[in-house]
Design a protein around this motif. Structure first.
Motif, PDB file in Angstrom:
ATOM      1  N   GLU B 167      25.105  33.606  33.678  1.00 34.76           N
ATOM      2  CA  GLU B 167      26.451  33.622  33.056  1.00 34.76           C
ATOM      3  C   GLU B 167      27.381  32.777  33.846  1.00 34.76           C
ATOM      4  O   GLU B 167      27.780  32.995  35.131  1.00 34.76           O
ATOM      5  N   SER B 168      27.300  31.392  33.627  1.00 35.79           N
ATOM      6  CA  SER B 168      27.807  30.444  34.437  1.00 35.79           C
ATOM      7  C   SER B 168      29.399  30.334  34.032  1.00 35.79           C
ATOM      8  O   SER B 168      29.937  30.118  32.838  1.00 35.79           O
ATOM      9  N   ALA B 197      14.150  27.302  27.961  1.00 41.30           N
ATOM     10  CA  ALA B 197      15.506  27.495  28.432  1.00 41.30           C
ATOM     11  C   ALA B 197      16.333  26.990  27.098  1.00 41.30           C
ATOM     12  O   ALA B 197      16.233  26.051  26.691  1.00 41.30           O
ATOM     13  N   ARG B 198      17.445  27.716  26.942  1.00 42.22           N
ATOM     14  CA  ARG B 198      18.560  27.426  26.015  1.00 42.22           C
ATOM     15  C   ARG B 198      19.988  27.448  26.545  1.00 42.22           C
ATOM     16  O   ARG B 198      19.922  28.292  27.796  1.00 42.22           O
ATOM     17  N   SER B 199      20.782  26.716  26.347  1.00 45.44           N
ATOM     18  CA  SER B 199      22.201  26.682  26.676  1.00 45.44           C
ATOM     19  C   SER B 199      23.178  27.132  25.503  1.00 45.44           C
ATOM     20  O   SER B 199      22.710  26.549  24.386  1.00 45.44           O
ATOM     21  N   ALA B 200      23.949  28.088  25.755  1.00 50.85           N
ATOM     22  CA  ALA B 200      24.901  28.371  24.563  1.00 50.85           C
ATOM     23  C   ALA B 200      26.255  28.515  25.208  1.00 50.85           C
ATOM     24  O   ALA B 200      26.601  28.969  26.172  1.00 50.85           O
ATOM     25  N   ASP B 201      27.064  28.094  24.133  1.00 44.04           N
ATOM     26  CA  ASP B 201      28.736  28.368  24.430  1.00 44.04           C
ATOM     27  C   ASP B 201      28.798  29.925  24.442  1.00 44.04           C
ATOM     28  O   ASP B 201      28.860  30.465  23.136  1.00 44.04           O
ATOM     29  N   ALA B 202      29.213  30.474  25.529  1.00 46.35           N
ATOM     30  CA  ALA B 202      29.456  31.864  25.524  1.00 46.35           C
ATOM     31  C   ALA B 202      30.874  32.348  25.245  1.00 46.35           C
ATOM     32  O   ALA B 202      31.181  33.340  25.077  1.00 46.35           O
ATOM     33  N   THR B 203      31.712  31.342  24.976  1.00 48.02           N
ATOM     34  CA  THR B 203      32.995  31.499  24.396  1.00 48.02           C
ATOM     35  C   THR B 203      32.842  31.725  22.969  1.00 48.02           C
ATOM     36  O   THR B 203      33.749  32.120  22.239  1.00 48.02           O
ATOM     37  N   GLU B 204      31.905  31.530  22.353  1.00 45.12           N
ATOM     38  CA  GLU B 204      31.695  31.558  20.759  1.00 45.12           C
ATOM     39  C   GLU B 204      30.386  32.917  20.975  1.00 45.12           C
ATOM     40  O   GLU B 204      29.331  32.688  20.908  1.00 45.12           O
ATOM     41  N   PRO B 205      30.829  34.105  20.634  1.00 40.99           N
ATOM     42  CA  PRO B 205      30.001  35.125  20.734  1.00 40.99           C
ATOM     43  C   PRO B 205      28.643  34.907  19.739  1.00 40.99           C
ATOM     44  O   PRO B 205      27.647  35.477  20.193  1.00 40.99           O
ATOM     45  N   PHE B 227      14.856  31.742  29.490  1.00 36.16           N
ATOM     46  CA  PHE B 227      16.158  31.574  30.295  1.00 36.16           C
ATOM     47  C   PHE B 227      17.176  31.227  29.184  1.00 36.16           C
ATOM     48  O   PHE B 227      17.144  30.532  28.323  1.00 36.16           O
ATOM     49  N   VAL B 228      18.574  31.866  29.589  1.00 37.85           N
ATOM     50  CA  VAL B 228      19.554  31.404  28.752  1.00 37.85           C
ATOM     51  C   VAL B 228      20.932  31.095  29.619  1.00 37.85           C
ATOM     52  O   VAL B 228      21.164  31.934  30.578  1.00 37.85           O
ATOM     53  N   LEU B 229      21.389  29.697  29.482  1.00 39.65           N
ATOM     54  CA  LEU B 229      22.736  29.469  30.126  1.00 39.65           C
ATOM     55  C   LEU B 229      23.671  29.943  29.408  1.00 39.65           C
ATOM     56  O   LEU B 229      23.648  29.355  28.117  1.00 39.65           O
ATOM     57  N   ALA B 230      24.386  31.035  29.716  1.00 43.56           N
ATOM     58  CA  ALA B 230      25.584  31.327  28.869  1.00 43.56           C
ATOM     59  C   ALA B 230      26.959  30.648  29.590  1.00 43.56           C
ATOM     60  O   ALA B 230      27.331  31.178  30.765  1.00 43.56           O
TER      61      ALA B 230
END
Lengths: 324, 321
Positions: B167-168, B197-205, B227-230
């Motif tokens: 949770e970045s 690994a995936r990155s995702a915009d965590a402001t978009e649920p 791995f998920v970068l939120a």
């Protein structure tokens, strides 16, 4: 009762635990040494012996995490000094799981290591971290000194619902002794030799050295030898009760004196108002030297234990002539 | 009420209203109490795929995960406030909260340790072959800890069912991942150990839910760790370790002119999507009113309770046997 070497008793106890509990796994790159390939452990329990990379922190943290999730874990870290790389997983995690959760969770992991002077291991491979860890609540610390004790300790640790640490000593390997068919109580000190003049309380390899010293002193001074395999929680009441019958009590400890398990027990005896002369003979406050003559000058030996007992009986103020 | 409202939005709202009510009584909290405001999308995404038997290795910032997974708010307030009746008997405060009923057995506040512990939980799951997985939660700051690198290697070597969720809440930089990470992107670090690994915009649920779902499916299928970068943004109230009180979120800004809209708020973003899909604001307000009342009742009950009993301080050091 069977007479076994320490080495045999240890391998037998690990095998018994593996047979009794199919959930038990071993994680550790030094499994080959203390639990011995010639006993066939790795062949017989191939799917339960995991060989991790050289990553003490993550290995211990993973062991704790697996234990928290319900897996019974025996984790040999090899040399006790290596545990410093994984210190946080022991001190911060394993020790606190039960307390922080208010008794809802537990971390039933057993960490085994060779501690103390291996001889020519030098300053980075001969630590005795039990002295530091006795200041951490939430851990059970054991320091076996006989085949019966390693048998009892492995059983107690691998069935306890607490994190347990076993501070083994490589030079115990050939010691012989009687081992019962059922494991003894690892939490209670044992009188290994009766005697009326001086009580010597010891743990680990110092038990064997004290027994040898007592043998030499026989005829001159009658030494009672009390072995205390459980370092923490310290067996305060039992030591106090047994010490009450003596005018002279000597603790022999492979840890350095500042903060040693012996000093804690000594303080408990003194607080109880004993009239006895109470002293400790510890490893001198220097790093472990590589040279053997130097090493024998700092770690208690049969000679120095014998001399300390003679000195105390003769009225010496400290157990070492060169206490400085 | 629409089905989809309960998938992400309601768990997020529970978490948001829980923290807001806590901050309204911040004077009664001893010590720091990091909150999960702004990160609820990650929590709801995990709650959506969590199954009984899974474990979560949380860190110091954990309220949103507990609440999104259904942990009792009154019990949690009691524990955070050190009051009598807390399930951890006053030993935890905010940063060590657990709830074994949802697979949270031990919560480490030591940066990076949640990752090492999560790998061990994954090991236990793998040995039982029940398809359970472990979620290891950590912030971007943990990516500079040695134990995290060691743990990535171990999990990948042993192909353990662990979903590493970072949770970045740091601002990504141009040349490097964050101000304290020299790797170009955070996901490059697990990728070096061949962890997908995936990155995702965590402001978009819904985006983070998609990434978490894919990672979890892969771990459950026996394909090893993921791995998920939120990527979230720092919530203004989190500028200091002791979060500042902010006015409670006004859900109404998600409709109409969207004046005062904070485009980085995952709760409002999800609400806007729901409204576009036909959920009515009246329905949302009703659910919100219930949740706000529940949190208020729970907080009042906890605030009215006496301090945890001092005589129990020596209990649970070791198992009695």
């Amino acid at each position: 009762m069977t007479v076994l070497t320490y080495h045999e008793a240890r391998a037998r106890a690990v095998r018994r635990a593996l047979d009794e509990n199919p959930e038990l796994i071993l994680i550790g790159s030094d499994i080959a040494f203390p639990f011995n390939p010639e006993f066939g452990l790795i062949d017989d329990y191939a799917d339960r012996v995991l060989l991790p990379p050289i990553s003490e922190f993550s290995n211990i943290a993973a062991g704790v995490g697996a234990a928290v999730a319900g897996q019974r874990v025996l984790l040999p870290v090899g040399t006790a000094s290596f545990m410093f790389h994984g210190w946080a997983a022991v001190v911060q995690e394993a020790a606190n799981v039960r307390y922080l959760s208010g008794g809802q969770s537990s971390a039933p992991i057993t960490i085994h290591m060779q501690s103390g002077a291996r001889r020519s291991g030098a300053a980075q491979h001969e630590h005795t971290p039990q002295a530091m860890l006795q200041n951490i609540p939430g851990l059970r610390l054991y320091q076996p000194g006989t085949p019966a004790e390693i048998d009892a300790i492995l059983h107690a640790s691998l069935t306890a619902n607490d994190p347990c640490l076993i501070f083994d000593q490589i030079h115990l390997i050939d010691s012989e002794g009687e081992v019962g068919d059922e494991p003894a109580d690892a939490n209670q000190p044992t009188v290994l030799r009766e005697g009326g003049d001086v009580l010597v309380v010891a743990a680990g390899l110092m038990v064997q050295r004290t027994l040898s010293a007592a043998e030499r002193l026989q005829g001159d001074i009658d030494v009672q030898v009390l072995s205390k395999p459980q370092i923490s929680p310290a067996p305060v009441d039992t030591v106090r009760e047994i010490a009450a019958g003596f005018d002279t009590v000597l603790f022999v400890d492979e840890c350095r004196a500042p903060g040693s398990p012996s000093s804690y027990l000594m303080s408990c005896l003194l607080e109880s108002g004993t009239d006895a002369t109470v002293r400790q003979l510890c490893t001198e406050f220097a790093p472990s030297p590589f040279g053997l003559a130097m090493l024998d000058a700092v770690v208690p030996t049969v000679d120095t234990i014998e001399a300390a007992v003679r000195g105390l009986v003769a009225g010496a103020a400290t157990p070492r002539k060169s206490a400085a | 009420m629409s089905e989809s409202m309960h998938e992400l939005f309601v768990p997020m709202l529970r978490a948001r209203r829980f923290d807001e009510r806590l901050l309204a009584s911040a004077d009664s909290v001893n010590g720091p109490s990091p909150v999960g405001i702004g990160q609820e999308g990650v929590a709801a995404a995990i709650a959506l795929v969590r199954r009984p038997g899974d474990t979560l290795s949380l860190n110091h910032r954990n309220h949103h995960h507990l609440l999104a997974n259904g942990t009792d708010p009154e019990q949690t307030y009691r524990e955070i406030l050190g009051r009598d009746g807390g399930p951890q008997r006053g030993r935890a405060g905010t940063i060590h909260l657990v709830d074994p009923s949802i697979g949270v057995f031990h919560t480490s506040a030591m940066v990076g340790c949640s990752v090492g512990l999560g790998v061990g939980m994954g090991l236990a799951h793998k040995r039982r072959r029940a398809g359970a997985v472990a979620f290891a939660l950590f912030g971007d700051g943990a990516m500079t800890e040695g134990v995290v690198a060691e743990s990535f290697n171990l999990a990948a070597l042993w192909q353990l069912p662990v979903i590493f969720v970072c949770e970045s809440n740091s601002e990504p930089m141009e040349e490097q991942a964050t101000a304290i990470v020299s790797a170009r992107e955070l996901r490059h670090i697990p990728e070096a150990y061949r962890i997908p690994a995936r990155s995702a915009d965590a402001t978009e649920p819904r985006l983070i839910a998609e990434a978490i779902e894919a990672a979890t499916r892969s771990a459950r299928d026996g394909k090893g760790p993921a791995f998920v970068l939120a990527q979230t943004v720092p919530w203004p109230g989190n500028a200091h370790f002791i979060p500042a009180h902010q006015p409670p979120t006004d859900l109404d800004v998600a409709q109409g002119t969207r004046e005062g809209w904070d485009s980085s708020d995952p709760l409002l973003n999800e609400l806007a999507t729901l409204l576009e899909e036909g959920t009515t604001m009246d329905t949302v307000r009703e659910v919100d009113r219930e949740i706000v009342e529940t949190m208020d009742r729970a907080a009042r009950a906890a605030l009215g309770a006496p301090e945890a009993d001092a005589s129990a301080a020596m209990e649970h050091v070791l198992a009695s046997r």
